[in-house]
Design a protein around this motif. Structure first.
Motif, mmCIF file in Angstrom:
data_model
loop_
_atom_site.group_PDB
_atom_site.id
_atom_site.type_symbol
_atom_site.label_atom_id
_atom_site.label_comp_id
_atom_site.label_asym_id
_atom_site.label_seq_id
_atom_site.Cartn_x
_atom_site.Cartn_y
_atom_site.Cartn_z
ATOM 1 N N ALA A 294 9.215 1.682 -6.975
ATOM 2 C CA ALA A 294 8.356 2.106 -8.077
ATOM 3 C C ALA A 294 8.234 1.024 -9.143
ATOM 4 O O ALA A 294 7.245 0.984 -9.884
ATOM 5 C CB ALA A 294 8.911 3.386 -8.707
ATOM 6 N N PHE A 295 9.223 0.143 -9.218
ATOM 7 C CA PHE A 295 9.250 -0.934 -10.209
ATOM 8 C C PHE A 295 7.992 -1.805 -10.115
ATOM 9 O O PHE A 295 7.294 -2.059 -11.113
ATOM 10 C CB PHE A 295 10.513 -1.771 -9.963
ATOM 11 C CG PHE A 295 10.895 -2.709 -11.086
ATOM 12 C CD1 PHE A 295 10.234 -2.716 -12.304
ATOM 13 C CD2 PHE A 295 11.962 -3.588 -10.912
ATOM 14 C CE1 PHE A 295 10.619 -3.578 -13.326
ATOM 15 C CE2 PHE A 295 12.358 -4.450 -11.929
ATOM 16 C CZ PHE A 295 11.677 -4.452 -13.133
ATOM 17 N N LEU A 296 7.660 -2.261 -8.909
ATOM 18 C CA LEU A 296 6.553 -3.201 -8.748
ATOM 19 C C LEU A 296 5.191 -2.582 -9.090
ATOM 20 O O LEU A 296 4.419 -3.180 -9.855
ATOM 21 C CB LEU A 296 6.543 -3.775 -7.328
ATOM 22 C CG LEU A 296 7.832 -4.462 -6.846
ATOM 23 C CD1 LEU A 296 7.582 -5.184 -5.526
ATOM 24 C CD2 LEU A 296 8.376 -5.430 -7.879
ATOM 25 N N GLY B 294 0.807 -1.215 0.000
ATOM 26 C CA GLY B 294 0.000 0.000 0.000
ATOM 27 C C GLY B 294 0.836 1.258 0.000
ATOM 28 O O GLY B 294 0.517 2.236 -0.684
ATOM 29 N N GLY B 295 1.931 1.240 0.762
ATOM 30 C CA GLY B 295 2.785 2.416 0.827
ATOM 31 C C GLY B 295 3.441 2.751 -0.498
ATOM 32 O O GLY B 295 3.443 3.905 -0.932
ATOM 33 N N ILE B 296 4.004 1.736 -1.173
ATOM 34 C CA ILE B 296 4.690 2.025 -2.436
ATOM 35 C C ILE B 296 3.698 2.360 -3.552
ATOM 36 O O ILE B 296 3.995 3.167 -4.426
ATOM 37 C CB ILE B 296 5.631 0.884 -2.866
ATOM 38 C CG1 ILE B 296 4.892 -0.431 -3.089
ATOM 39 C CG2 ILE B 296 6.760 0.719 -1.859
ATOM 40 C CD1 ILE B 296 5.780 -1.562 -3.597
ATOM 41 N N VAL B 297 2.509 1.742 -3.514
ATOM 42 C CA VAL B 297 1.483 2.083 -4.510
ATOM 43 C C VAL B 297 1.036 3.530 -4.315
ATOM 44 O O VAL B 297 0.940 4.311 -5.275
ATOM 45 C CB VAL B 297 0.286 1.121 -4.420
ATOM 46 C CG1 VAL B 297 -0.910 1.673 -5.199
ATOM 47 C CG2 VAL B 297 0.669 -0.245 -4.967
ATOM 48 N N LEU B 298 0.766 3.915 -3.078
ATOM 49 C CA LEU B 298 0.309 5.278 -2.799
ATOM 50 C C LEU B 298 1.337 6.309 -3.246
ATOM 51 O O LEU B 298 0.993 7.298 -3.917
ATOM 52 C CB LEU B 298 0.029 5.435 -1.306
ATOM 53 C CG LEU B 298 -0.418 6.827 -0.855
ATOM 54 C CD1 LEU B 298 -1.852 7.087 -1.291
ATOM 55 C CD2 LEU B 298 -0.288 6.991 0.654
ATOM 56 N N LEU B 299 2.603 6.105 -2.906
ATOM 57 C CA LEU B 299 3.621 7.093 -3.246
ATOM 58 C C LEU B 299 3.957 7.083 -4.735
ATOM 59 O O LEU B 299 4.212 8.140 -5.313
ATOM 60 C CB LEU B 299 4.884 6.856 -2.417
ATOM 61 C CG LEU B 299 4.814 7.459 -1.010
ATOM 62 C CD1 LEU B 299 5.984 7.004 -0.155
ATOM 63 C CD2 LEU B 299 4.770 8.969 -1.070
ATOM 64 N N THR B 300 3.938 5.909 -5.360
ATOM 65 C CA THR B 300 4.166 5.855 -6.804
ATOM 66 C C THR B 300 3.073 6.603 -7.546
ATOM 67 O O THR B 300 3.333 7.291 -8.548
ATOM 68 C CB THR B 300 4.230 4.393 -7.292
ATOM 69 O OG1 THR B 300 5.322 3.728 -6.633
ATOM 70 C CG2 THR B 300 4.458 4.320 -8.797
ATOM 71 N N GLU B 301 1.832 6.484 -7.064
ATOM 72 C CA GLU B 301 0.704 7.150 -7.710
ATOM 73 C C GLU B 301 0.620 8.631 -7.377
ATOM 74 O O GLU B 301 -0.114 9.373 -8.023
ATOM 75 C CB GLU B 301 -0.607 6.464 -7.307
ATOM 76 C CG GLU B 301 -0.764 5.068 -7.870
ATOM 77 C CD GLU B 301 -2.083 4.421 -7.498
ATOM 78 O OE1 GLU B 301 -2.502 3.492 -8.185
ATOM 79 O OE2 GLU B 301 -2.705 4.874 -6.502
#
Length: 457
Positions: free
Chosen positions: A368-370, A147-154
């Motif tokens: 950000a890759f995933l 959730g953290g990496i999805v939120l920040l990537t978006e």
């Protein structure tokens, strides 16, 4: 052929984010993962140093350590289940509320561990309760990092996605630092006090990190990509689940995430957990040298995670990850040779290098890759499934390593095990496309399950 694509007229590039929203998202992502890794580091250290004596005292030392690592690994079994459960809602109602829910579940489970009776008080019920708390920890953490990496990537600008998403893993490294620092302070007590009350203080202290994380997350805003996708009708309809879409349209991405992460997670917990036990129980070095090494390693790892994200924005995710996996393949054997010098300085150097490359260097590039491997309608679910199923396998690394060591009396099988998992990551990274600059609002390409590329400049 390179698939690195810019996003000159990408839909997602029309979205703007004010600095305060980006700063708030960055802090929220960091502090939540700080709690998650704080929980896991203090538990992993306890598993290596004290839990075999407190919860498995009737077993011989080697089997007691093995059982202690087994309870550590159990938390990883629950992570895919937690990832499936929470990511469903994360792709349906948004990332924010899921991240608040997982925060309290992890924090509560860790706090309760500090209140548990030991084997000497309630017998076999003690390890059962410990295992239950680990299951709850794992269930909550199963959606936390995804959730953290999805939120920040978006939320981040296209050209800085790696930089901002890597802050999630800067937070993870900070959790390692705080966990090691608390253990250092507790180990200033006499050994009998550490065994009686000191370890409890370590786990009860998690309430402070939980409160701090909630303060940052309660004002968190939803990611602009999710809000835009929702307004455009891209979020899944009630009769269709993100899980079904992820497996139908994004199965290649799930397989890629699994392969990319499995070697990284196994090597990560090798340095964070197994090495601490190996130093004390096999090399017979003092146990109080372990937390300072973890502390220094965590400090360097914070730098490593951020650097990995920045470099992935500059040079691309795929080539950088290939280099890191190649390094992981050659590291285990010389690492063991250097550990056997029993020099505190050299052993500490092994731990620090392990933290820089294996613990946070890998995930800094992954950040950000995933998320960029998936379409907008099931991004959270795809990342969570792939990442947490690989964590369920790789998270048993300390248990498997200890079992191989106990069965053979040699570290060579452990080296082979780690090399094989790193090779899986290497092959997967070679197979994966370059994702830097992809349009995060794009639908999945039905031909191969990847997001459609953004238009070139």
């Amino acid at each position: 052929m390179s698939e690195d694509l810019s996003a000159g007229d990408s839909i997602s590039e029309s979205l703007t984010v004010d600095r305060s929203t980006l700063r708030r998202a960055s802090l929220a992502g960091m502090i939540g993962t700080t709690l998650e890794n704080y929980d896991f580091v203090i538990y992993g250290t306890a598993a290596a140093l004290v839990f075999n004596k407190l919860f498995f005292p009737n077993l011989n030392p080697a089997i007691g350590i093995l059982a202690s690592f087994a309870t550590y690994g159990v938390g990883f079994v629950a992570r895919p289940l937690g990832g499936l459960f929470f990511s469903h809602f994360g792709d349906r109602i948004g990332r924010k509320w899921v991240l608040i829910g997982t925060l309290f579940l992890m924090g509560t489970a860790t706090f309760v561990i500090g209140l548990l009776p030991t084997y000497g008080t309630v017998g076999v019920l003690a390890p059962i309760l410990l295992t239950l708390c680990r299951l709850l920890q794992g269930f909550g953490s199963g959606a936390e990092q995804a959730g953290g990496i999805v939120l920040l990537t978006e939320t981040a600008p296209r050209t800085k996605r790696g930089r901002y998403a890597s802050l999630v893993y800067v937070g993870a490294a900070l959790g390692s630092v705080l966990g090691a620092l608390v253990w250092i302070l507790v180990q200033l007590m006499p050994d009998d006090r550490v065994q009686s009350i000191g370890w409890r203080i370590v786990f009860l202290s998690s309430i402070l990190v939980t409160i701090a994380a909630y303060i940052f997350r309660r004002r968190l805003r939803e990611s602009p990509v999710f809000e835009e996708a929702k307004s455009r009708g891209k979020i899944v309809e009630r009769e269709r689940t993100p899980l079904g879409l992820a497996f139908r349209n994004g199965w290649r991405g799930i397989v890629r995430v699994f392969g990319i992460n499995i070697g990284a997670i196994a090597h990560s917990y090798f340095y964070q957990v197994f090495v601490g036990s190996y130093i004390e129980n096999d090399l017979h070095m003092p146990s109080d040298v372990v937390p300072p090494m973890l502390l220094i390693g965590g400090i360097f790892a914070m730098i490593s995670a951020f650097t990995g994200g920045v470099l992935s924005d500059r040079f691309g995710r795929r080539p950088l990850y290939i280099v890191i996996c190649a390094m992981l393949m050659v590291m285990p054997y010389p690492a063991f040779l250097l550990l056997h010098t029993r020099s505190v300085l050299i052993v500490g150097l092994v731990v620090v290098v392990g933290f820089i490359v294996a613990v946070e260097g890998t995930v800094g590039v992954q950040s950000a890759f995933l998320p960029e491997l998936f379409g907008s309608r099931y991004r959270y679910t795809g990342v969570a499934i792939g990442r947490e199923t690989s964590a369920a396998v790789g998270g048993f690394g300390p248990f498997i390593a200890q079992g191989l060591l106990a069965a053979t009396g040699s570290f060579i099988p452990v080296v082979v095990y780690l090399m094989v998992l790193a090779a899986i990551g290497l092959v997967t990274a070679v197979w994966a496309p370059e994702t830097r600059g992809r349009d995060l609002l794009a639908e999945a390409d039905a031909r191969h399950g990847d997001p459609m590329p953004a238009a070139a400049d």
